[in-house]
Scaffold this motif. Sequence first.
Motif, PDB file in Angstrom:
ATOM      1  N   ILE A 275     -25.005  58.394 -46.690  1.00 19.14           N
ATOM      2  CA  ILE A 275     -26.344  58.192 -47.258  1.00 19.14           C
ATOM      3  C   ILE A 275     -27.349  57.815 -46.182  1.00 19.14           C
ATOM      4  O   ILE A 275     -28.471  58.332 -46.162  1.00 19.14           O
ATOM      5  CB  ILE A 275     -26.302  57.111 -48.362  1.00 19.14           C
ATOM      6  CG1 ILE A 275     -25.425  57.586 -49.527  1.00 19.14           C
ATOM      7  CG2 ILE A 275     -27.710  56.768 -48.843  1.00 19.14           C
ATOM      8  CD1 ILE A 275     -25.195  56.544 -50.592  1.00 19.14           C
ATOM      9  N   THR A 276     -26.984  56.937 -45.265  1.00 18.00           N
ATOM     10  CA  THR A 276     -27.903  56.500 -44.217  1.00 18.00           C
ATOM     11  C   THR A 276     -27.573  57.220 -42.911  1.00 18.00           C
ATOM     12  O   THR A 276     -26.475  57.739 -42.720  1.00 18.00           O
ATOM     13  CB  THR A 276     -27.808  54.985 -44.015  1.00 18.00           C
ATOM     14  OG1 THR A 276     -26.468  54.650 -43.640  1.00 18.00           O
ATOM     15  CG2 THR A 276     -28.151  54.252 -45.302  1.00 18.00           C
ATOM     16  N   GLY A 277     -28.538  57.231 -42.003  1.00 16.27           N
ATOM     17  CA  GLY A 277     -28.357  57.913 -40.731  1.00 16.27           C
ATOM     18  C   GLY A 277     -28.624  59.402 -40.860  1.00 16.27           C
ATOM     19  O   GLY A 277     -28.580  59.968 -41.959  1.00 16.27           O
ATOM     20  N   PRO A 278     -28.891  60.081 -39.753  1.00 18.45           N
ATOM     21  CA  PRO A 278     -29.233  61.518 -39.802  1.00 18.45           C
ATOM     22  C   PRO A 278     -28.197  62.363 -40.530  1.00 18.45           C
ATOM     23  O   PRO A 278     -28.560  63.331 -41.205  1.00 18.45           O
ATOM     24  CB  PRO A 278     -29.334  61.896 -38.318  1.00 18.45           C
ATOM     25  CG  PRO A 278     -29.713  60.626 -37.629  1.00 18.45           C
ATOM     26  CD  PRO A 278     -29.009  59.537 -38.390  1.00 18.45           C
ATOM     27  N   SER A 279     -26.906  62.008 -40.444  1.00 22.17           N
ATOM     28  CA  SER A 279     -25.887  62.800 -41.137  1.00 22.17           C
ATOM     29  C   SER A 279     -25.986  62.665 -42.646  1.00 22.17           C
ATOM     30  O   SER A 279     -25.456  63.491 -43.389  1.00 22.17           O
ATOM     31  CB  SER A 279     -24.491  62.366 -40.677  1.00 22.17           C
ATOM     32  OG  SER A 279     -24.237  61.007 -41.025  1.00 22.17           O
ATOM     33  N   GLY A 280     -26.651  61.619 -43.113  1.00 18.59           N
ATOM     34  CA  GLY A 280     -26.775  61.403 -44.552  1.00 18.59           C
ATOM     35  C   GLY A 280     -28.124  61.776 -45.119  1.00 18.59           C
ATOM     36  O   GLY A 280     -28.378  61.557 -46.310  1.00 18.59           O
ATOM     37  N   TRP A 281     -28.995  62.344 -44.292  1.00 21.19           N
ATOM     38  CA  TRP A 281     -30.332  62.687 -44.777  1.00 21.19           C
ATOM     39  C   TRP A 281     -30.276  64.017 -45.519  1.00 21.19           C
ATOM     40  O   TRP A 281     -30.781  65.039 -45.065  1.00 21.19           O
ATOM     41  CB  TRP A 281     -31.312  62.739 -43.615  1.00 21.19           C
ATOM     42  CG  TRP A 281     -31.558  61.381 -43.019  1.00 21.19           C
ATOM     43  CD1 TRP A 281     -31.215  60.183 -43.553  1.00 21.19           C
ATOM     44  CD2 TRP A 281     -32.187  61.107 -41.769  1.00 21.19           C
ATOM     45  NE1 TRP A 281     -31.575  59.153 -42.731  1.00 21.19           N
ATOM     46  CE2 TRP A 281     -32.181  59.686 -41.618  1.00 21.19           C
ATOM     47  CE3 TRP A 281     -32.747  61.889 -40.773  1.00 21.19           C
ATOM     48  CZ2 TRP A 281     -32.726  59.058 -40.499  1.00 21.19           C
ATOM     49  CZ3 TRP A 281     -33.299  61.258 -39.655  1.00 21.19           C
ATOM     50  CH2 TRP A 281     -33.286  59.867 -39.524  1.00 21.19           C
ATOM     51  N   ASN A 282     -29.653  63.953 -46.676  1.00 21.64           N
ATOM     52  CA  ASN A 282     -29.474  65.130 -47.519  1.00 21.64           C
ATOM     53  C   ASN A 282     -30.659  65.250 -48.471  1.00 21.64           C
ATOM     54  O   ASN A 282     -30.963  64.302 -49.199  1.00 21.64           O
ATOM     55  CB  ASN A 282     -28.162  65.003 -48.298  1.00 21.64           C
ATOM     56  CG  ASN A 282     -27.857  66.206 -49.138  1.00 21.64           C
ATOM     57  OD1 ASN A 282     -28.601  66.544 -50.044  1.00 21.64           O
ATOM     58  ND2 ASN A 282     -26.741  66.858 -48.853  1.00 21.64           N
TER      59      ASN A 282
END
Length: 395
Positions: A275-282
Amino acid sequence: MSTLCRSTATEATEPGPGGRGFSSALCGGGGRVAGLDGLRTVAVVLVIVYHVLPDPLPGGSVGVDVFFTISGFVITRLLVAEYARTGRIGLWSFYRRRWLRLMPALLVMCAVTAVLAVAFAVPMFRDVWVAVALTAGSAVNLVRAGEPGAYSGLTAPFGHTWSLGVEEQFYLAWPLLLLVLLRRGRARVVLCWVAVLCVLPVIWRTVLWDPAAAHRIYNGPDTRADQLLVGALLALVLARLRADDPRLVVLRRWAGRLCWPALALLALIVWQIPITGPSGWNPLWYTAGFLAAAVLSACVVAALELCPRSWPSRLLSLAVPAWVGRNLSYGMYLWHYPLIRLLSDFGVRGGRLLFAGLTVTLLAALASYALIERPLLRRGRVRARRPEPAVVAAA
């Protein structure tokens, strides 16, 4: 609250001058639900584990989403119960109680951390004085919302208090808005308006969405308001339905049926969805996902409220998790982040960091509860028994 309580108390108590379709709030507004306290314990432990070991639980921050929905539910239940009983909401009394409940413990945590900043020259504490000022002013979430890239050190070691800022800003605005709605509309109109308000943040997040706006969406009080409002809507629905209303029977049945699937989906989010961090910016999560998490949380809250004999309610109502959630969850959330960051800067890692972090967090929360929170709550209860002169009366 048991089913028996909802049946008998609603029938035995006549609505006050401000009932106007929410007379069932007279039963629901006064007591605690042990299962909700247990759910608080689960949520805060998830957040702590996520902050120590984010890789095994990439969606552990969803515990904050659960907290938001619980808060919206509990606060609205209390406000509508007061309005149904007296025809008014004591705004000064409400703000005072919220301040006593939240701010003294928060300020002590800031002060102790500032002392640690003087005692230990560790990287986390470099900007502690600015962070203290932002935290005391409930502005951490606003600063973080304006940072498009990686979070700066400006709010460390109090970055976790962004969620408290969102809640405190909601507490400032929601009683006033709810009072206007209750004074000017019948119950159905109030429910419709709150339902519309739940959808507006989704539309607003869709308009705002861009990877560069992820922090703005995640931390904004306007972009996270739907999670609190979903809890508020649930509280109003339950306050609307009398014990003899057949719709309450249907709602209780479906709450019981949906509780386990909702818990399973929340667990899947915790386990699989960053959810957080660039990998979670869905884009799906950052537009509709927050509302989905709130609806799932509301299903669980409804089951805990309406189905006290169900297995989830029994498990979460066990003495230890219920006591911890009722008395220590706030202190645990306050203290875990600076303490864990301090231990990390001292070189503690992995499983040892989780064990040590949970241990010192529990000790700090116990001290906060015994020395700060409980004495102030007792003082607040004594003051609450006295007549409150500063109230806003219903028309």
